[in-house]
Structures are given as structure tokens and as C-alpha cells.
Design a protein around this motif. Sequence first.
Motif, short mmCIF file in Angstrom:
data_model
loop_
_atom_site.label_atom_id
_atom_site.label_comp_id
_atom_site.label_asym_id
_atom_site.label_seq_id
_atom_site.Cartn_x
_atom_site.Cartn_y
_atom_site.Cartn_z
N UNK A 165 20.16 5.78 -11.58
CA UNK A 165 21.48 5.85 -11.77
C UNK A 165 22.21 6.37 -10.59
N UNK A 166 21.97 7.49 -10.40
CA UNK A 166 22.90 8.33 -9.03
C UNK A 166 22.68 7.11 -7.94
N UNK A 167 21.60 6.83 -7.63
CA UNK A 167 21.58 5.60 -6.53
C UNK A 167 22.63 4.35 -6.65
N UNK A 168 22.27 3.84 -7.72
CA UNK A 168 23.28 2.87 -8.09
C UNK A 168 24.69 2.95 -8.08
N UNK A 169 25.27 3.94 -8.59
CA UNK A 169 26.71 4.18 -8.90
C UNK A 169 27.04 4.69 -7.62
N UNK A 170 26.51 5.18 -6.92
CA UNK A 170 27.02 5.50 -5.41
C UNK A 170 26.86 4.47 -4.19
N UNK A 171 26.25 3.27 -4.62
CA UNK A 171 26.15 2.20 -3.68
C UNK A 171 24.85 1.98 -3.00
N UNK A 172 23.85 2.93 -3.20
CA UNK A 172 22.83 2.84 -2.44
C UNK A 172 21.54 2.10 -3.39
N UNK A 173 22.07 0.74 -3.82
CA UNK A 173 21.21 -0.18 -4.73
C UNK A 173 19.63 -0.27 -4.42
N UNK A 174 19.62 -0.78 -3.17
CA UNK A 174 18.18 -1.17 -2.82
C UNK A 174 17.26 0.26 -2.99
N UNK A 175 17.96 1.33 -2.50
CA UNK A 175 17.13 2.58 -2.74
C UNK A 175 16.76 2.96 -4.13
#
Length: 246
Positions: free
Chosen positions: A44-54
Amino acid sequence: MRIALFPTCFDDTLLPGTGRAVVDVLERLGHTVDLPLARTCCGQMHFTTGYRPDAVPLVRRFADTFTGYEAVVTLSASCVGMVRDHHPDLAARYAPAELQEKVARLVPRIHEFTEFLTDALGVVDVGAVFPHRVTYHPTCHSPGGLRPGERPLRLLRAVRGIELVDLPASDSCCGFGGSSALEDAAASPARLADRMRGFLDTGAEVVCAADNSCLTHIGGGLARLDSGVRALHLAEILAGAEGGPR
């Protein structure tokens, strides 16, 4: 039923007692709960901060870790929303068909704790005893995303000895809002101050919610006021039994 607990990163790191409370409740109801050692973050932290592929490696790890269970129970509505709503989208966009299929099979087995008790198990009275005056704060993501409705309140009303009091403007934000508490450092304490007035007006001994991130924010506010009011996760109240609370 093979049940796994996904306690979330926040609870696992800072408040592991809440996960223990979930296990206590489910074991009291006759179930065995696993805590897979391979668990990590849902992404979730990656997704919500824009690092979706990560976030995709975490989607795969989550699916690989929990795919063998009939039910996966977690303590945070936002993490449930991440797995249900965004894992399929991330897999469809960035991952091969094999992972897409694994995610699709797993998603229906993900449950927030209160919905698992009331919907999957059909239980409201878990045998809890908690002789205190309590008010319930519904977190923003909970009604907005999962829409648990009366589930948490139904569980609380079945607790023996509890005095459950209504919270004024219960749909108001406590000011936490995930990373927005850091990004908008002026508005967050102002929202919390508004919530504090509501909590104290109830005369409650305990403020209860179903998400520890909000409760940590609320608990800090209550402590700074030297209010004597505790902030407790719903699971910890439900884990209370004859002979006193956990």
C-alpha cells in the motif's frame, strides 16, 4: 478452516498485542490461526505514493504467502482495500497471467476482522467481558471503502458489562489520514483537536476503533491532554474475558 492472520506492518511492528488479541478471539471460537513467517507489506505504501510497479513484488509475495489458506484476516480496512481493489489491477497491468490468476483466487478470501466474525463465521457474541464506558470511532477508510455498517457496533453491543455511548459527529476524520498527517501538518492537529472534544464529551473511559494507525494518533492526543481516556483496538475489547481484560 485454515485461517492466516495478516497483522499489517504497523501492528506487527508497533502494536503486536492487537494481533495476539485477534488470535485469542478466534481461538476462543474454536479456530486455529497461523501467522506465516514469510508475510511482509501488502504494498500500500508504494501504491499510494506513486511507486506502483515497485509494489508488484509485494503483490506476488502476498499471494505466494497466503494462497494456501481458506481465509486471511487482517486488522486494517485500508490494507484489505489495497488487496481487494488494487492487487488485481496491479497484476493485470504489470504481471504475467499466472500471478493474475493467483491474485484473483486469493482476493475473495481476504477479510477485515469484524466482517470475518459477523459475515464469514456468523458470530456476534464472542464471549467478551469489558465493564467500561466505551465510544466507537469509525475510521475514514472503513465506512468509505469497506462499508462495515453496523458490524463493529453489533460486536461491541454483545460484550458483557460494556456501556457503549454514541460519538457525536462520528463520521469526522481524526486527522491521521495516512501520509496526509505528515503532508498537511497544520490541518492534522486541528482535526484531532475537534475529535478530542467529541471523545471527552461522551465521558467514555475508552475510545475504540478498528484501525491502530488512527488509534495511535488519537491516543497521542488523549495522552497529551492527560485525559485518562484509553485508546483500544476493537479486537482488544473483544479479547476481554471473565477474570478481567487481557
